[in-house]
Design an enzyme around this catalytic site. Structure first.
Site, PDB file in Angstrom:
ATOM      1  N   ASP A  36       0.842  -1.194   0.000  1.00  0.00           N
ATOM      2  CA  ASP A  36       0.000   0.000   0.000  1.00  0.00           C
ATOM      3  C   ASP A  36       0.879   1.247   0.000  1.00  0.00           C
ATOM      4  O   ASP A  36       1.754   1.396   0.849  1.00  0.00           O
ATOM      5  CB  ASP A  36      -0.897  -0.010   1.244  1.00  0.00           C
ATOM      6  N   TYR A  41       2.734  10.114  -0.062  1.00  0.00           N
ATOM      7  CA  TYR A  41       3.820   9.601   0.767  1.00  0.00           C
ATOM      8  C   TYR A  41       5.169  10.000   0.172  1.00  0.00           C
ATOM      9  O   TYR A  41       5.543   9.561  -0.915  1.00  0.00           O
ATOM     10  CB  TYR A  41       3.761   8.077   0.890  1.00  0.00           C
ATOM     11  N   ASN A 131     -10.749   6.407   4.279  1.00  0.00           N
ATOM     12  CA  ASN A 131     -11.231   7.309   5.330  1.00  0.00           C
ATOM     13  C   ASN A 131     -12.663   7.782   5.077  1.00  0.00           C
ATOM     14  O   ASN A 131     -13.039   8.880   5.492  1.00  0.00           O
ATOM     15  CB  ASN A 131     -10.284   8.509   5.479  1.00  0.00           C
ATOM     16  N   GLY A 228       8.945  -1.180   7.347  1.00  0.00           N
ATOM     17  CA  GLY A 228      10.183  -0.421   7.285  1.00  0.00           C
ATOM     18  C   GLY A 228      11.446  -1.219   7.543  1.00  0.00           C
ATOM     19  O   GLY A 228      12.516  -0.854   7.064  1.00  0.00           O
ATOM     20  N   GLU A 235       8.046 -10.544  11.521  1.00  0.00           N
ATOM     21  CA  GLU A 235       7.086 -10.726  12.606  1.00  0.00           C
ATOM     22  C   GLU A 235       5.659 -10.552  12.089  1.00  0.00           C
ATOM     23  O   GLU A 235       4.763 -11.322  12.439  1.00  0.00           O
ATOM     24  CB  GLU A 235       7.357  -9.731  13.728  1.00  0.00           C
TER      25      GLU A 235
END
Length: 256
Positions: A36, A41, A131, A228, A235
């Site tokens: 995404d 960004y 949103n 990142g 994980e």
């Protein structure tokens, strides 16, 4: 895999490009095939990094989401924004979202119609929103002429369960609309939740993995934690392939 902050926030940041690309590629190797991003960004640099990360992988096995910022809402500007995003990515866009509702319904409707044409042109495959509350989502569905709204990306986590309490999640399940959950770990706070960790011991999982599994327990929910660093990606991948028992899912709600 979410990319907010990868490549910068509101302007480009080249400090961690190599680490970010490696993390995204590692996620793809682990089988996390959805990325995404958005034109907002890093002022487009995030999209450039995604484009770099996917090189060498089978494109048809990757699902890329990007978004148009409200300042580009309108027929022509939305089309131009999508073309610019596709150029930075170096490929077509699987799912293109209206990033925020904005204040001008006329421009939202105009943008949705422009995106329908982009689907017909093959630049994007699917259309969604981000949103949007329940009322705006329904209104957007009604505005569509030839294609459907297939997704709504909203903030959703164990700590912020408003999609559940507002009726949005139930509506989207009935309508077969995907709910894409951003900030699913509440900027790491849920990964440090000891109560979730106790639940996770039963499954050999971490607090973060329990928090993510809580969300993807619903078949129409996709969680997009930030990708990142390699260790975080690994994980996050461990949240897949198993399922909390219903009673443990209920317990998880009491942990926050």
């Amino acid at each position: 895999m979410g990319t907010w902050g990868i490549g910068g926030y509101e302007r480009p940041d080249y400090s961690y490009d190599r680490e970010s690309v490696e993390a995204l590629r590692y996620g793809l190797e682990l089988g996390i095939n959805l990325i995404d991003t958005a034109e907002f960004y890093g002022a487009g640099h995030s999209e450039e990094l995604v484009g770099e990360a996917i090189r060498g992988f089978e494109r048809g096995e990757i699902f890329i989401i990007s978004k148009v910022w409200p300042s580009h809402f309108s027929y022509n500007e939305a089309k131009n924004a999508a073309r610019a995003s596709a150029k930075r990515l170096g490929t077509y866009i699987d799912l293109y979202l209206l990033h925020w509702p904005g204040e001008d319904w006329g421009k939202i409707e105009e943008t949705l119609h422009a995106l329908e044409e982009l689907v017909d042109e093959g630049l994007i495959r699917y259309i969604g929103v981000s949103n949007f509350d329940l009322e705006l989502l329904k209104r957007s569905q009604e505005a569509m002429r030839r294609h459907e709204i297939v997704a709504n990306e909203v903030k959703y986590s164990l700590k912020d369960r408003w999609p559940e309490t507002s009726g949005l999640l139930d509506y989207m399940k009935r309508e077969k609309i995907a709910l894409i959950a951003y900030t699913p770990l509440e900027k790491g706070s849920l990964a440090r939740n000891s109560c979730l960790g106790e639940i996770g011991k039963k499954y050999g999982k971490t607090s973060a993995q329990v928090a993510l599994n809580y969300l993807i327990w619903e078949e129409n929910v996709i969680a997009i934690p930030k990708a990142g660093r390699r260790e975080h990606v690994e994980e996050n991948a461990g949240a897949m392939g198993w399922r909390l028992l219903r009673e443990d899912r209920e317990k998880a709600r009491g942990c926050v």
